[in-house]
Design a protein around this motif. Structure first.
Motif, PDB file in Angstrom:
ATOM      1  N   ARG A 105      -4.997  14.775   9.391  1.00  0.00           N
ATOM      2  CA  ARG A 105      -5.084  13.491   8.967  1.00  0.00           C
ATOM      3  C   ARG A 105      -4.301  13.314   7.784  1.00  0.00           C
ATOM      4  N   VAL A 106      -3.632  12.208   7.732  1.00  0.00           N
ATOM      5  CA  VAL A 106      -2.705  11.851   6.431  1.00  0.00           C
ATOM      6  C   VAL A 106      -3.808  11.143   5.701  1.00  0.00           C
ATOM      7  N   TYR A 107      -4.060  11.380   4.183  1.00  0.00           N
ATOM      8  CA  TYR A 107      -4.693  10.652   3.377  1.00  0.00           C
ATOM      9  C   TYR A 107      -4.112  10.568   1.948  1.00  0.00           C
ATOM     10  N   LEU A 108      -4.481   9.708   1.196  1.00  0.00           N
ATOM     11  CA  LEU A 108      -4.269   9.485  -0.310  1.00  0.00           C
ATOM     12  C   LEU A 108      -5.370  10.163  -1.229  1.00  0.00           C
ATOM     13  N   ASP A 109      -4.802  10.874  -2.100  1.00  0.00           N
ATOM     14  CA  ASP A 109      -5.828  11.709  -2.982  1.00  0.00           C
ATOM     15  C   ASP A 109      -6.160  10.680  -4.209  1.00  0.00           C
ATOM     16  N   ARG A 146      -1.536  10.757  -4.505  1.00  0.00           N
ATOM     17  CA  ARG A 146      -0.718  11.389  -3.973  1.00  0.00           C
ATOM     18  C   ARG A 146      -0.851  11.714  -2.340  1.00  0.00           C
ATOM     19  N   ILE A 147       0.095  11.510  -1.546  1.00  0.00           N
ATOM     20  CA  ILE A 147       0.127  11.513  -0.043  1.00  0.00           C
ATOM     21  C   ILE A 147      -0.248  13.149   0.186  1.00  0.00           C
ATOM     22  N   ALA A 148      -1.009  13.200   1.111  1.00  0.00           N
ATOM     23  CA  ALA A 148      -1.338  14.918   1.603  1.00  0.00           C
ATOM     24  C   ALA A 148      -2.138  14.734   3.008  1.00  0.00           C
ATOM     25  N   ALA A 149      -2.381  15.992   3.542  1.00  0.00           N
ATOM     26  CA  ALA A 149      -2.575  16.096   4.827  1.00  0.00           C
ATOM     27  C   ALA A 149      -3.967  17.009   4.701  1.00  0.00           C
ATOM     28  N   SER A 150      -4.858  16.966   5.638  1.00  0.00           N
ATOM     29  CA  SER A 150      -5.812  17.695   5.852  1.00  0.00           C
ATOM     30  C   SER A 150      -6.001  18.102   7.424  1.00  0.00           C
ATOM     31  N   ALA A 191      10.963   3.708  -1.877  1.00  0.00           N
ATOM     32  CA  ALA A 191      10.784   3.058  -0.557  1.00  0.00           C
ATOM     33  C   ALA A 191      11.710   3.712   0.336  1.00  0.00           C
ATOM     34  N   THR A 192      11.430   3.780   1.426  1.00  0.00           N
ATOM     35  CA  THR A 192      12.459   4.277   2.426  1.00  0.00           C
ATOM     36  C   THR A 192      12.443   3.520   3.605  1.00  0.00           C
ATOM     37  N   THR A 193      13.566   3.091   4.588  1.00  0.00           N
ATOM     38  CA  THR A 193      13.364   2.585   5.645  1.00  0.00           C
ATOM     39  C   THR A 193      13.135   3.607   6.844  1.00  0.00           C
ATOM     40  N   LYS A 194      12.936   4.595   6.506  1.00  0.00           N
ATOM     41  CA  LYS A 194      12.582   5.911   7.467  1.00  0.00           C
ATOM     42  C   LYS A 194      11.076   5.648   7.672  1.00  0.00           C
ATOM     43  N   ARG A 195      10.589   5.859   9.040  1.00  0.00           N
ATOM     44  CA  ARG A 195       9.091   5.857   9.470  1.00  0.00           C
ATOM     45  C   ARG A 195       8.709   7.321   9.642  1.00  0.00           C
ATOM     46  N   PRO A 196       7.617   7.630   8.912  1.00  0.00           N
ATOM     47  CA  PRO A 196       6.944   9.066   9.137  1.00  0.00           C
ATOM     48  C   PRO A 196       6.319   8.860  10.312  1.00  0.00           C
ATOM     49  N   TYR A 197       6.044  10.213  10.918  1.00  0.00           N
ATOM     50  CA  TYR A 197       5.248  10.496  12.141  1.00  0.00           C
ATOM     51  C   TYR A 197       3.732   9.839  11.968  1.00  0.00           C
ATOM     52  N   ALA A 198       3.295   9.990  10.707  1.00  0.00           N
ATOM     53  CA  ALA A 198       2.001   9.228  10.674  1.00  0.00           C
ATOM     54  C   ALA A 198       1.840   8.599   9.224  1.00  0.00           C
ATOM     55  N   GLN A 199       1.153   7.491   9.143  1.00  0.00           N
ATOM     56  CA  GLN A 199       0.881   6.749   8.058  1.00  0.00           C
ATOM     57  C   GLN A 199      -0.464   7.141   7.301  1.00  0.00           C
ATOM     58  N   GLU A 255       0.967  -1.131   0.034  1.00  0.00           N
ATOM     59  CA  GLU A 255       0.009   0.147  -0.044  1.00  0.00           C
ATOM     60  C   GLU A 255       1.000   1.213   0.121  1.00  0.00           C
ATOM     61  N   ILE A 256       0.519   2.100  -0.779  1.00  0.00           N
ATOM     62  CA  ILE A 256       1.073   3.410  -0.775  1.00  0.00           C
ATOM     63  C   ILE A 256       0.858   4.284   0.425  1.00  0.00           C
ATOM     64  N   GLY A 257       2.000   4.859   1.060  1.00  0.00           N
ATOM     65  CA  GLY A 257       1.563   5.630   2.327  1.00  0.00           C
ATOM     66  C   GLY A 257       1.685   4.881   3.618  1.00  0.00           C
TER      67      GLY A 257
END
Length: 274
Positions: free
Chosen positions: A113-117, A121-125, A58-66, A3-5
């Motif tokens: 809230r992190v969402y997939l448009d 594209r990953i974006a925030a609201s 891909a990245t092995t880093k973890r974002p603060y939210a998925q 899954e993306i994001g």
């Protein structure tokens, strides 16, 4: 399925000069830049996101939210495209103008809230009510939940429960300071008639008392068999030492008194010798 994001565990497919390609299933091969196959296991946990040219990386880093989660993020830039947020990755998270409930300022934090448009594209609201429900019938009093403190009111703190519902932590039920963005373990205090959730930070008494009994004995032993706290101490004093309500503390020392393990004195409790 990848899954993306989201954090995914993907198998290593092949190596190239650019890095290692991972098996993204229906997403195709996903590049993990600058990695070397000899340094990796046969599969690896990675976060998948679109690069600047829209190719998936891909990245092995973890974002603060998925995607699907909420977070308290710092605004790093505002320009003609929108606001950009620091979410723990090199590529910052876009907060589009249409998703801004209020004007963000550089250096300040926003709850998003992190969402997939629709274009993947990953974006925030910041329009949180679009993603959260007020009514929750599936919970029972005493049930443990994960919460994110999202906002303050005159009555207390609004909290996001399990990334799905609104809940409320009331000032009268709190013996500790809270701040926006804190992630906590909480418990359902009650499901109100309007199906909204009241929360508490204290676990049910049935779980607290046995744990507290052991903690009181350990504390007494650490302090030579006597501590200056009793059933007449203030709730604030009791909470500062044992992180429980006065009601729970009185139940626990009542158990110990009946077991003849302590005596309750005017200003404290004393451990009895075995």
């Amino acid at each position: 399925m990848a899954e993306i994001g989201r954090i995914n565990t993907l198998a290593v497919v092949r190596e190239s000069l650019a890095g290692v390609y991972l098996d993204g299933g229906a997403l195709g091969e996903v590049l993990l830049p600058k990695a070397r196959q000899s340094e990796l296991a046969s599969s690896i946990e990675v976060f998948i996101y679109p690069s600047a040219d829209a190719a998936l990386v891909a990245t092995t880093k973890r974002p603060y939210a998925q995607v699907g989660e909420f977070a308290w993020l710092t605004v790093s830039e505002v320009n003609q495209v929108g606001a950009f947020l620091d979410w723990g990755l090199d590529k910052e998270l876009l907060l589009p103008f249409a998703e801004q409930k209020y004007e963000p300022k550089v250096g300040l934090r926003v709850m998003v809230r992190v969402y997939l448009d629709n274009s993947q594209r990953i974006a925030a609201s910041t329009r949180l009510d679009r993603y959260l429900q007020h009514e929750a019938e599936e919970y029972k009093p005493g049930q443990q939940v994960d919460v994110l403190v999202a906002d303050t009111t005159d009555l207390g703190f609004k909290a996001i429960v399990d990334n799905r519902f609104w809940g409320m932590l009331f000032h009268n039920d709190l013996n500790t300071k809270l701040s926006k963005g804190q992630r906590l373990t909480a418990y359902i205090k009650r499901v109100r008639e309007d199906k909204r959730l009241d929360l508490t930070l204290l676990p049910p008494a049935a779980e607290q008392v046995p744990q507290l009994v052991d903690q009181i004995i350990a504390t007494l032993k650490e302090h030579g068999g006597y501590i200056m706290v009793s059933d007449k101490s203030s709730p604030e004093t009791i909470y500062s030492i044992f992180k429980v309500s006065k009601k729970i503390f009185k139940k626990a020392i009542g158990v110990l008194y009946k077991q003849r393990r302590i005596t309750i004195e005017e200003k404290g409790i004393r451990l009895l010798k075995d």
